[in-house]
Write a protein that holds these residues in place. Structure first.
Motif, short mmCIF file in Angstrom:
data_model
loop_
_atom_site.label_atom_id
_atom_site.label_comp_id
_atom_site.label_asym_id
_atom_site.label_seq_id
_atom_site.Cartn_x
_atom_site.Cartn_y
_atom_site.Cartn_z
N ALA A 41 0.85 -1.19 0.00
CA ALA A 41 0.00 0.00 0.00
C ALA A 41 0.88 1.24 0.00
CB ALA A 41 -0.92 0.01 1.21
N VAL A 42 0.47 2.25 -0.76
CA VAL A 42 1.21 3.52 -0.76
C VAL A 42 1.12 4.14 0.63
CG1 VAL A 42 1.35 5.82 -1.76
CG2 VAL A 42 0.84 3.84 -3.23
N THR A 43 -0.10 4.18 1.19
CA THR A 43 -0.32 4.65 2.56
C THR A 43 -1.44 3.81 3.17
OG1 THR A 43 -1.94 6.32 1.84
CG2 THR A 43 0.34 7.03 2.08
N THR A 54 -11.02 3.53 0.58
CA THR A 54 -10.07 3.11 -0.47
C THR A 54 -8.64 3.07 0.04
OG1 THR A 54 -9.78 5.39 -1.27
CG2 THR A 54 -11.53 4.06 -2.30
N ARG A 55 -7.80 2.30 -0.67
CA ARG A 55 -6.35 2.27 -0.48
C ARG A 55 -5.71 2.19 -1.87
NH1 ARG A 55 -7.81 2.77 4.03
NH2 ARG A 55 -7.18 1.67 5.93
N GLN A 56 -4.64 2.94 -2.06
CA GLN A 56 -3.89 2.86 -3.31
C GLN A 56 -2.73 1.88 -3.15
OE1 GLN A 56 -4.42 4.37 -6.47
NE2 GLN A 56 -2.90 2.79 -6.92
N LEU A 57 -2.67 0.89 -4.05
CA LEU A 57 -1.59 -0.09 -4.01
C LEU A 57 -0.55 0.23 -5.08
CD1 LEU A 57 -3.50 -3.48 -3.53
CD2 LEU A 57 -2.74 -1.82 -1.81
N GLN A 58 0.62 -0.34 -4.90
CA GLN A 58 1.69 -0.21 -5.88
C GLN A 58 2.37 -1.57 -6.04
OE1 GLN A 58 4.34 2.75 -4.32
NE2 GLN A 58 5.07 1.46 -2.65
N ALA A 85 -13.88 -6.61 -1.54
CA ALA A 85 -13.08 -5.46 -1.97
C ALA A 85 -12.78 -5.60 -3.46
CB ALA A 85 -11.79 -5.36 -1.17
N SER A 86 -12.95 -4.51 -4.18
CA SER A 86 -12.63 -4.48 -5.60
C SER A 86 -11.31 -3.75 -5.81
CB SER A 86 -13.74 -3.79 -6.39
OG SER A 86 -13.85 -2.42 -6.01
N VAL A 87 -10.71 -3.92 -6.99
CA VAL A 87 -9.47 -3.21 -7.31
C VAL A 87 -9.57 -2.72 -8.76
CG1 VAL A 87 -8.26 -5.34 -7.97
CG2 VAL A 87 -6.95 -3.31 -7.30
#
Length: 253
Positions: A41-43, A54-58, A85-87
């Motif tokens: 996760a970015v944060t 939401t969460r932003q992944l990398q 959870a969707s992405v």
């Protein structure tokens, strides 16, 4: 003189090449194969407490030449449980419903080792009609039958209870108020049933109060089970109260 001039030009060109003039820097992984893909996760952490959060992944790629790089394009994202959870194509995870979902990334045909698991800790959804039975533990005999009609808003639940014919109290009409507990017990409902005076056909001068905490429910439950504790007036108003306890089981209609 012409020979010296040609030697000077050749030496100058060789010096430029040796110093890197005219070449482009080598990027990580250039000319190397992908060996490992990892997801982070970015944060933020893996816990979600509200639908829509939401969460932003990398995705980070490790190459065969020992270099690594965070990639933002060319990545295919996938959720193992989209109902939890969707992405998105860009790696943005969105909480949908209670449960867990493993998120993976694939880059140049290599899938991430393991997965980033989203834990969606929002309460189960229990709005609707539930039919079931109850047993008073201190009394023998057949179970009583009841219907709960529930409406849920977030963590809060309200509704009604109807018992067509309790062997002692007759027909019962009451109200239900409850709320789901906070993490890590977000699948347990704490509830109170209130039956006012006039709510029991065979005991019209009495009121009743029942409290309980359900067993942990499934993310989308089809059954509710719990024990309960209650009291009701034993005789005319103000004379006294009788305590009782029991169990109940409900099934989604």
């Amino acid at each position: 003189m012409q020979i010296h001039l040609k030697l000077l030009i050749i030496a100058t060109a060789a010096l430029a090449v040796g110093c890197g003039g005219g070449s482009s820097p080598t990027s990580p992984g250039q000319g190397a194969s992908v060996e490992l893909v990892s997801v982070s996760a970015v944060t933020g952490d893996r816990l979600f407490f509200v639908a829509g959060q939401t969460r932003q992944l990398q995705a980070t790629v490790q190459f065969s030449n020992g270099s690594s790089q965070t990639v933002t394009s060319g990545v295919t994202w996938q959720s193992a449980n989209p109902s939890a959870a969707s992405v998105s194509a860009g790696g943005l995870v969105t909480a949908i419903g209670p449960g867990s979902a493993g998120i993976t990334a694939t880059y140049q045909g290599v899938r991430s080792v393991g997965s980033w698991v989203a834990e969606v800790r929002i309460p189960p959804t229990i709005s609707g009609t539930w039919d079931g039975t109850y047993h008073q533990l201190e009394l023998a005999g057949l179970p009583g039958f009841m219907t709960w009609t529930l409406t849920q808003t977030g963590n809060s639940v309200s509704g009604t209870i109807f018992v067509p014919d309790d062997f002692r109290k007759g027909r019962i009409n009451g109200s239900i108020q409850g709320s789901f507990q906070s993490y890590p017990n977000e699948r347990r409902l704490v509830f109170t049933i209130t039956v006012p005076r006039g709510g029991m056909s065979r005991e019209p001068t009495c009121s009743m109060l029942i409290t309980g905490t359900t067993s942990p429910m499934a993310p989308v439950p089809t059954t509710i089970g719990t024990s309960y504790l209650g009291n009701w007036c034993d005789g005319p108003p103000g004379v006294g109260f009788a305590w009782f306890d029991g169990t109940l089981s409900l099934t989604k209609k």
